[in-house]
Design an enzyme around this catalytic site. Structure first.
Site, PDB file in Angstrom:
ATOM      1  N   LYS A 276      24.871  31.931  29.764  1.00 49.30           N
ATOM      2  CA  LYS A 276      23.324  32.401  29.232  1.00 49.30           C
ATOM      3  C   LYS A 276      22.988  31.245  28.152  1.00 49.30           C
ATOM      4  O   LYS A 276      21.818  31.008  28.551  1.00 49.30           O
ATOM      5  CB  LYS A 276      23.652  33.376  28.281  1.00 49.30           C
ATOM      6  CG  LYS A 276      22.353  34.347  28.089  1.00 49.30           C
ATOM      7  CD  LYS A 276      22.744  35.739  27.365  1.00 49.30           C
ATOM      8  CE  LYS A 276      23.221  36.753  28.267  1.00 49.30           C
ATOM      9  NZ  LYS A 276      24.051  37.612  27.343  1.00 49.30           N
TER      10      LYS A 276
ATOM     11  N   ARG B  60      22.997  37.267  20.886  1.00 46.91           N
ATOM     12  CA  ARG B  60      23.586  37.933  22.308  1.00 46.91           C
ATOM     13  C   ARG B  60      24.725  36.889  22.657  1.00 46.91           C
ATOM     14  O   ARG B  60      24.759  35.870  22.553  1.00 46.91           O
ATOM     15  CB  ARG B  60      22.543  37.409  23.416  1.00 46.91           C
ATOM     16  CG  ARG B  60      21.247  38.142  23.284  1.00 46.91           C
ATOM     17  CD  ARG B  60      20.286  37.746  24.336  1.00 46.91           C
ATOM     18  NE  ARG B  60      20.503  38.944  25.244  1.00 46.91           N
ATOM     19  CZ  ARG B  60      19.875  38.750  26.480  1.00 46.91           C
ATOM     20  NH1 ARG B  60      18.829  38.069  26.646  1.00 46.91           N
ATOM     21  NH2 ARG B  60      20.273  39.704  27.516  1.00 46.91           N
TER      22      ARG B  60
ATOM     23  N   GLY C 201      32.783  43.084  29.260  1.00 48.79           N
ATOM     24  CA  GLY C 201      33.717  43.589  28.246  1.00 48.79           C
ATOM     25  C   GLY C 201      33.267  43.446  26.753  1.00 48.79           C
ATOM     26  O   GLY C 201      33.736  43.955  26.008  1.00 48.79           O
TER      27      GLY C 201
ATOM     28  N   MET D  58      30.611  42.164  23.495  1.00 49.30           N
ATOM     29  CA  MET D  58      29.589  42.646  22.737  1.00 49.30           C
ATOM     30  C   MET D  58      28.128  42.038  23.520  1.00 49.30           C
ATOM     31  O   MET D  58      28.070  40.959  24.119  1.00 49.30           O
ATOM     32  CB  MET D  58      29.327  42.028  21.180  1.00 49.30           C
ATOM     33  CG  MET D  58      28.179  42.966  20.638  1.00 49.30           C
ATOM     34  SD  MET D  58      27.828  41.984  19.066  1.00 49.30           S
ATOM     35  CE  MET D  58      26.262  41.151  19.704  1.00 49.30           C
TER      36      MET D  58
ATOM     37  N   ARG E  94      20.819  33.924  35.710  1.00 50.85           N
ATOM     38  CA  ARG E  94      22.195  33.600  36.062  1.00 50.85           C
ATOM     39  C   ARG E  94      22.612  33.870  37.525  1.00 50.85           C
ATOM     40  O   ARG E  94      21.681  34.495  38.287  1.00 50.85           O
ATOM     41  CB  ARG E  94      23.352  34.459  35.360  1.00 50.85           C
ATOM     42  CG  ARG E  94      22.927  35.913  35.494  1.00 50.85           C
ATOM     43  CD  ARG E  94      23.883  36.841  35.050  1.00 50.85           C
ATOM     44  NE  ARG E  94      23.541  38.317  34.886  1.00 50.85           N
ATOM     45  CZ  ARG E  94      24.276  39.241  34.250  1.00 50.85           C
ATOM     46  NH1 ARG E  94      24.802  38.950  33.564  1.00 50.85           N
ATOM     47  NH2 ARG E  94      23.929  40.561  34.628  1.00 50.85           N
TER      48      ARG E  94
ATOM     49  N   HIS F 110      57.960  45.842  52.462  1.00 52.35           N
ATOM     50  CA  HIS F 110      58.112  46.292  54.057  1.00 52.35           C
ATOM     51  C   HIS F 110      56.606  46.664  54.384  1.00 52.35           C
ATOM     52  O   HIS F 110      56.097  46.247  55.185  1.00 52.35           O
ATOM     53  CB  HIS F 110      59.254  47.083  54.276  1.00 52.35           C
ATOM     54  CG  HIS F 110      58.902  47.537  55.996  1.00 52.35           C
ATOM     55  ND1 HIS F 110      58.351  48.779  56.109  1.00 52.35           N
ATOM     56  CD2 HIS F 110      59.476  47.143  57.085  1.00 52.35           C
ATOM     57  CE1 HIS F 110      58.538  49.022  57.455  1.00 52.35           C
ATOM     58  NE2 HIS F 110      59.088  47.659  57.900  1.00 52.35           N
TER      59      HIS F 110
ATOM     60  N   SER G   5      59.371  25.375  57.491  1.00 55.47           N
ATOM     61  CA  SER G   5      58.280  26.086  57.244  1.00 55.47           C
ATOM     62  C   SER G   5      58.835  26.747  56.000  1.00 55.47           C
ATOM     63  O   SER G   5      59.812  27.460  55.754  1.00 55.47           O
ATOM     64  CB  SER G   5      58.130  27.272  58.408  1.00 55.47           C
ATOM     65  OG  SER G   5      56.996  28.174  58.042  1.00 55.47           O
TER      66      SER G   5
ATOM     67  N   GLY H  49      58.911  29.617  53.410  1.00 52.23           N
ATOM     68  CA  GLY H  49      59.055  31.115  53.339  1.00 52.23           C
ATOM     69  C   GLY H  49      58.928  31.440  51.806  1.00 52.23           C
ATOM     70  O   GLY H  49      59.795  31.583  51.159  1.00 52.23           O
TER      71      GLY H  49
ATOM     72  N   CYS I 268      54.696  29.982  55.508  1.00 50.95           N
ATOM     73  CA  CYS I 268      54.456  31.351  56.340  1.00 50.95           C
ATOM     74  C   CYS I 268      54.698  32.391  55.510  1.00 50.95           C
ATOM     75  O   CYS I 268      54.714  33.394  56.066  1.00 50.95           O
ATOM     76  CB  CYS I 268      55.393  31.333  57.576  1.00 50.95           C
ATOM     77  SG  CYS I 268      57.088  31.289  57.225  1.00 50.95           S
TER      78      CYS I 268
ATOM     79  N   TYR J 161      50.098  22.879  58.309  1.00 51.26           N
ATOM     80  CA  TYR J 161      49.421  23.901  58.616  1.00 51.26           C
ATOM     81  C   TYR J 161      49.642  24.913  57.548  1.00 51.26           C
ATOM     82  O   TYR J 161      50.709  25.050  56.584  1.00 51.26           O
ATOM     83  CB  TYR J 161      49.746  24.532  59.771  1.00 51.26           C
ATOM     84  CG  TYR J 161      50.967  24.992  60.000  1.00 51.26           C
ATOM     85  CD1 TYR J 161      51.556  26.267  59.986  1.00 51.26           C
ATOM     86  CD2 TYR J 161      52.069  23.997  60.437  1.00 51.26           C
ATOM     87  CE1 TYR J 161      52.994  26.832  60.090  1.00 51.26           C
ATOM     88  CE2 TYR J 161      53.607  24.341  60.540  1.00 51.26           C
ATOM     89  CZ  TYR J 161      53.680  25.924  60.334  1.00 51.26           C
ATOM     90  OH  TYR J 161      54.978  26.207  60.435  1.00 51.26           O
TER      91      TYR J 161
HETATM   92  C1  PEP Z   1      59.289  34.416  53.401  1.00 51.50           C
HETATM   93  O1  PEP Z   1      60.281  34.723  52.798  1.00 51.50           O
HETATM   94  O2  PEP Z   1      58.421  33.900  52.893  1.00 51.50           O
HETATM   95  C2  PEP Z   1      59.208  34.873  54.968  1.00 51.50           C
HETATM   96  C3  PEP Z   1      58.214  34.460  55.732  1.00 51.50           C
HETATM   97  O3  PEP Z   1      60.104  35.581  55.345  1.00 51.50           O
HETATM   98  P1  PEP Z   1      60.161  37.172  55.252  1.00 51.50           P
HETATM   99  O4  PEP Z   1      59.072  37.742  54.554  1.00 51.50           O
HETATM  100  O5  PEP Z   1      60.402  37.834  56.427  1.00 51.50           O
HETATM  101  O6  PEP Z   1      61.686  37.170  54.448  1.00 51.50           O
END
Ligand code: PEP
Ligand code: MG
Length: 915
Positions: free
Chosen positions: A30, A99, A108, A110, A351, A481, A806, A808, A873, A893
């Site tokens: 502000k 203000r 949240g 005053m 704003r 899962h 990769s 995980g 991944c 990637y």
């Molecule tokens: C991970 O552990 O990040 C992964 C991609 O494998 P998963 O989730 O299947 O264990």
């Protein structure tokens, strides 16, 4: 030593203004914008801003920093001189508003105290100088009410309602319908009553010293920074790293001076649809809070020129001109507050406008293309595409992809509970506690709308999860899962809603004292994790019909066109690839339609979710000897090969990373009596034998158990079967003219020897298949997941064998923190509320801890193998902040579930542009 500057003057011309828009961090949004408007010589009532640094000091020490009070006095004097009035003077008083305003707007805290400086004497001076008795008493009663409520309320319990009942009684006494019907004398009477209400609760008379009033208000603003409300707001909205709130002391202008005065709020564009049309509301003869308080119904600003008095025509014209100027200046639609005092327009605030995701995307596209997305008409071109994409968030795009709950209905709906926002969009349906039952119901009636409600889900629930509109679980985190599976499908899912109690036997769900039965309707907002009672209406997405189903009619829809434009820009700017986590040809095709540039993770164990396939993998799990295992593998091989063929086809020309099977046993082993009986029937092994085997397989910590490459080491035939299925599929597809790029990935590796062991089997099998099939064009790579801290620590050695890494990050987060992915929901809320963690590390990568392992592994790996391809991944691959970290770390990637591909593309582009 020069004193630190805590107070900044603004207004009375650009040369007298000390701040500007870039000083948000210390002046708050502000204050910075008031200064910026004043610098642009817009009509802003002058004032001064006390910095957020002063608030930070006050929060830490319980007193003002040295010099602050002197600076307040000095700036007040300056304001008094320039306005020719004195705060609370008995003859010609200056009145101010006080203000709050942090760098990020925060409901949240005053809000506002208006008319500060009034007391029993100055109210008379105010009446004398304005020749307006009614306005004088009206301002005084408002001030007592606001000061009592917002300044004294938090410590004394005094509330606006305590005053409101007196106002209602007085209106009744005099037969006044609205507050504007009360006369000056009646308002004066009200002031007397209000002072009594104040004294009774505060146990002190209403303060008469204007400077005491001012310091009390400053303290209240500072104090509101740490109020419970403000803390909760910051936590929910992930607002971190701010110093505190600034305090704006602004000279008052009066919208309650009669029929040529008024006050209002306006947006330069429609914040809900995004249409380039100014909109707003105002009230005549009113002060700020009346517009939002709903005491009287405000009128649309389009009505202003029809008020009769031509001052309103001019005020309207001036307002539109200023709004246009502000939008151009800030390069973003604005939300403003204004007051008209006796015909003259003043701007009280501007704003960046709050908006829906849809409006945000439309603004970005129209501001950068200079064209209306609906009718193609010209619009002001305000920004470049690279600036436009920076104004968007992943959740803006997400709102275009999924059906969403009708926002109006959602606001009014009854909240049952909250969980983790595991799969976005809306899910509305009738409660069903059994996934198989859900599958059966939808099998009989495909229009049935169901929500599967479970403690947790397992692979055999997948059919029912697919059939349902949404999934709701009491346990589990963002990578449980249910969450991983639902996100892969773009299905609404809320996990870890631990306040709910499910009784499967009684078929009831109890939450907050309310009992719901199977068949009752509930509605889920998977983007916020909120569960509502009842059947809320939803809105569908033309983007999904246009992209996934390729519907031509949907592709003409403006929402599809906006999505397409943003995606095209993202591809133009981003520097890294965006792959997808997909386990079936269908998911692969969906992801490719969303712009995926290959598959970063095909979880082969997920390929057994469909139909009856789970039994084949269960047969393998319970097999006691090599012959039994080989018989099970024979059944698995053709299923896998045909899926791989479909995936290679869908990803023609692109890399496809297929991971060897990695089934945590607690998810896959047949543990219930029914499952064991069914398996016994299918494979002709006695139930008792199966039960004994399952008992033997039981693990205390299955997530750290016999999974990943550990299975291939115990059962090399498993690794060999999978390598064969992958390479046979690649050869078959290559023969059909498909350009295949298989990348075989070994999971859950912690040592180089593990990779060596598996890679040897894979290479031997693959080379044999290629030779036997004479498939000269098929080249493959063997790489590994980095998801165990030890793999990151020894990445240099692992890269001697692995041709790609990769990350995980689901397991890497689990194992670095030592938090079970499946059980984190039970304590995470406490960790977040106690600020032990700033965010859920399974949702947004912990860049300081887990991130270090990623950086180190990339560096070490490329030290050994400079061409090493690195990607991510884990579920973080679809989280914008994590994607930005991956870009910075030099990954090649990111890979995420199909429906998050557009969000990851946008984040990757934003990271590239920000550089
Ligand atoms: C991970 O552990 O990040 C992964 C991609 O494998 P998963 O989730 O299947 O264990
Ligand atoms: Mg893993």
């Amino acid at each position: 030593m020069a004193q630190k500057k805590y107070v900044y003057f603004y207004g009375c011309g650009s040369k007298n203004t000390e701040g500007n828009a870039s000083m948000r961090a210390i002046l708050g949004g502000k204050g910075a914008n008031l200064a910026e408007m004043a610098k642009a010589d817009l009509p802003v009532p002058p004032g001064f801003t006390i910095s957020t640094e002063a608030c930070a000091y006050f929060s830490a020490h319980g007193e003002y920093p040295a010099g602050m009070l002197d600076q307040v006095k000095k700036n007040l004097k300056l304001l008094e001189t320039r306005q020719g009035k004195k705060l609370g003077d008995a003859k010609n008083p200056l009145l101010v508003s006080v203000r709050s305003g942090a760098a990020v707007s925060m409901p949240g805290m005053m809000d506002t105290v208006l008319n500060l400086g009034l007391n029993d004497k100055s109210v008379l001076g105010f009446i004398e100088s304005t020749k307006n008795e009614r306005t004088g008493w009206d301002c005084y009663r408002r001030f007592i009410d606001m000061f009592g409520d917002v300044v004294m309320g938090p410590t004394t319990g005094l509330k606006h309602e305590d005053f409101e009942v007196e106002m209602t009684a007085l209106k009744k006494k005099y037969g006044a319908k609205q507050d504007t019907d009360l006369t000056a004398d009646q308002l004066k009477e009200l002031c007397g009553i209000y002072k009594k209400v104040y004294a009774k609760k505060v146990k002190k008379p209403f303060p008469q010293d204007p400077f005491d009033q001012l310091t009390a208000a400053i303290n209240a603003v500072f104090g509101s920074w740490n109020s419970e409300r403000a803390q909760i707001y910051r936590q929910i909205n992930k607002v971190t790293g701010l110093l505190g709130t600034a305090v704006n002391v602004c000279s008052m202008v009066f919208g309650n001076m009669g029929e040529t005065s008024g006050t209002g709020v306006a947006f330069t564009r429609d914040g809900s649809t995004g249409e380039d049309k100014p909109m707003g509301e105002y009230l005549i003869n009113a002060q700020g809070e009346d517009v939002v308080a709903g005491i009287r119904t405000p009128k649309s600003i389009d009505e202003m020129p029809n008020e009769g008095d031509k001052i309103w025509t001019k005020a309207h014209k001036d307002l539109l001109a200023i709004m246009k100027k502000l939008e151009k200046h800030y390069k973003y639609p604005q939300d403003v507050e204004f007051t008209v005092q006796e015909g003259k327009l003043y701007m009280l605030q501007t704003r960046n406008a709050k908006r829906t995701g849809l409006a945000g995307v439309r603004w970005a596209v129209e501001m950068a293309t200079g064209k209306d997305v609906v009718d193609g008409s010209p619009r002001p071109k305000l920004v470049k595409p690279e600036e436009a994409i920076q104004t968007l968030t992943g959740s803006d795009l997400e709102q275009l992809l999924f059906p969403i709950l009708d926002p109006v209905a959602e606001k009014k709906a009854e909240v049952l509970t909250k969980g983790l926002p595991a799969g976005p969009g809306a899910g509305v349906g009738q409660i069903v506690f059994d996934a198989a039952e859900a599958q059966r119901i939808v099998g009989e009636n495909k229009d049935a709308k169901l929500i599967v409600v479970r403690h947790e889900t397992s692979p055999e629930d997948v059919g029912g999860m697919w059939a349902a509109q949404g999934i709701l679980t009491t346990t589990g985190g963002m990578t449980s899962h249910a969450a991983v599976v639902a996100r892969g499908w773009g299905k609404c899912c809320i996990t870890g809603a631990s306040a709910m109690a499910i009784d499967y036997k009684a078929q009831t769900l109890t939450v907050g004292g309310k009992v719901l039965k199977a068949g009752d309707w509930i509605s889920l907002n998977g983007s916020t994790g909120t569960v509502y009672a009842g059947q809320l209406p939803t809105e569908a997405s033309p983007v999904v019909s246009g992209v996934v189903q390729g519907k031509k009619s949907a592709q003409k829809h403006p929402i599809y066109k906006m999505y397409k434009q943003v995606s095209d820009w993202a591809d133009k700017f981003k520097k890294i690839d965006v792959r997808t986590n997909a386990d079936s040809p269908k998911d692969a095709a969906t992801a490719r339609a969303f712009g995926a540039q290959g598959i970063g993770l095909c979880r082969t164990e997920h390929m057994f979710f469909e139909g009856d396939r789970i039994w084949a993998i269960r047969e393998f799990i319970v097999a006691e000897d090599k012959a039994a295992r080989e018989s099970a593998l024979k059944k698995l091989l053709p299923l896998q090969r045909s899926d791989f063929e479909g995936i290679f086809k869908a990803m023609n020309g692109l890399g496809v990373t297929i991971r060897l099977i990695d089934p945590p046993l607690h998810e896959f082993a047949p543990t219930t009596d029914e499952q064991q009986a069914e398996l016994s029937k299918r494979i002709g092994v006695p139930v008792a034998k199966i039960a004994a085997r399952v008992k033997k397989l039981h693990e205390a910590n299955p997530m750290l158990g016999h999974r990943g490459c550990r299975l291939s080491i115990t059962y090399p035939e498993l690794c060999e079967m999978q390598a064969r299925a992958i390479i046979e599929a690649a050869c078959n597809m290559s023969k059909k003219g498909i350009d295949v790029h298989p990348e075989i990935m070994v999971p859950l590796v912690g040592t180089k020897a593990e990779v060596d062991f598996c890679a040897a089997i894979i290479r031997k099998t693959a080379d044999e298949v290629i030779k036997a099939k004479g498939a000269k064009k098929v080249a493959y790579k063997v790489g590994t997941m980095i998801e165990i801290p030890r793999a990151a620590l020894t990445a240099d050695a692992i890269a001697e064998t692995a041709e790609f890494f990769s990350f995980g990050t689901n397991d890497l987060t689990q194992m670095t923190f030592g938090y079970s992915r499946d059980d984190v929901g039970s304590f995470l809320p406490d960790y977040l509320s106690n600020k032990i963690l700033p965010v859920d590390p399974f949702q947004s990568l912990d860049t300081t801890g887990v991130g270090q392992l990623v950086e180190m592994a990339v560096k070490k790996g490329r030290g050994t193998r400079p061409t090493l391809k690195c990607g991510i991944c884990g579920e973080h691959g679809g989280d914008p902040a994590s994607v930005k970290f991956c870009c910075k770390t030099g990954l090649n990637y990111v890979s995420c579930s199909p429906y998050r591909v557009p969000i990851a593309r946008l984040a990757a582009a934003q990271a590239a542009v920000a550089k």
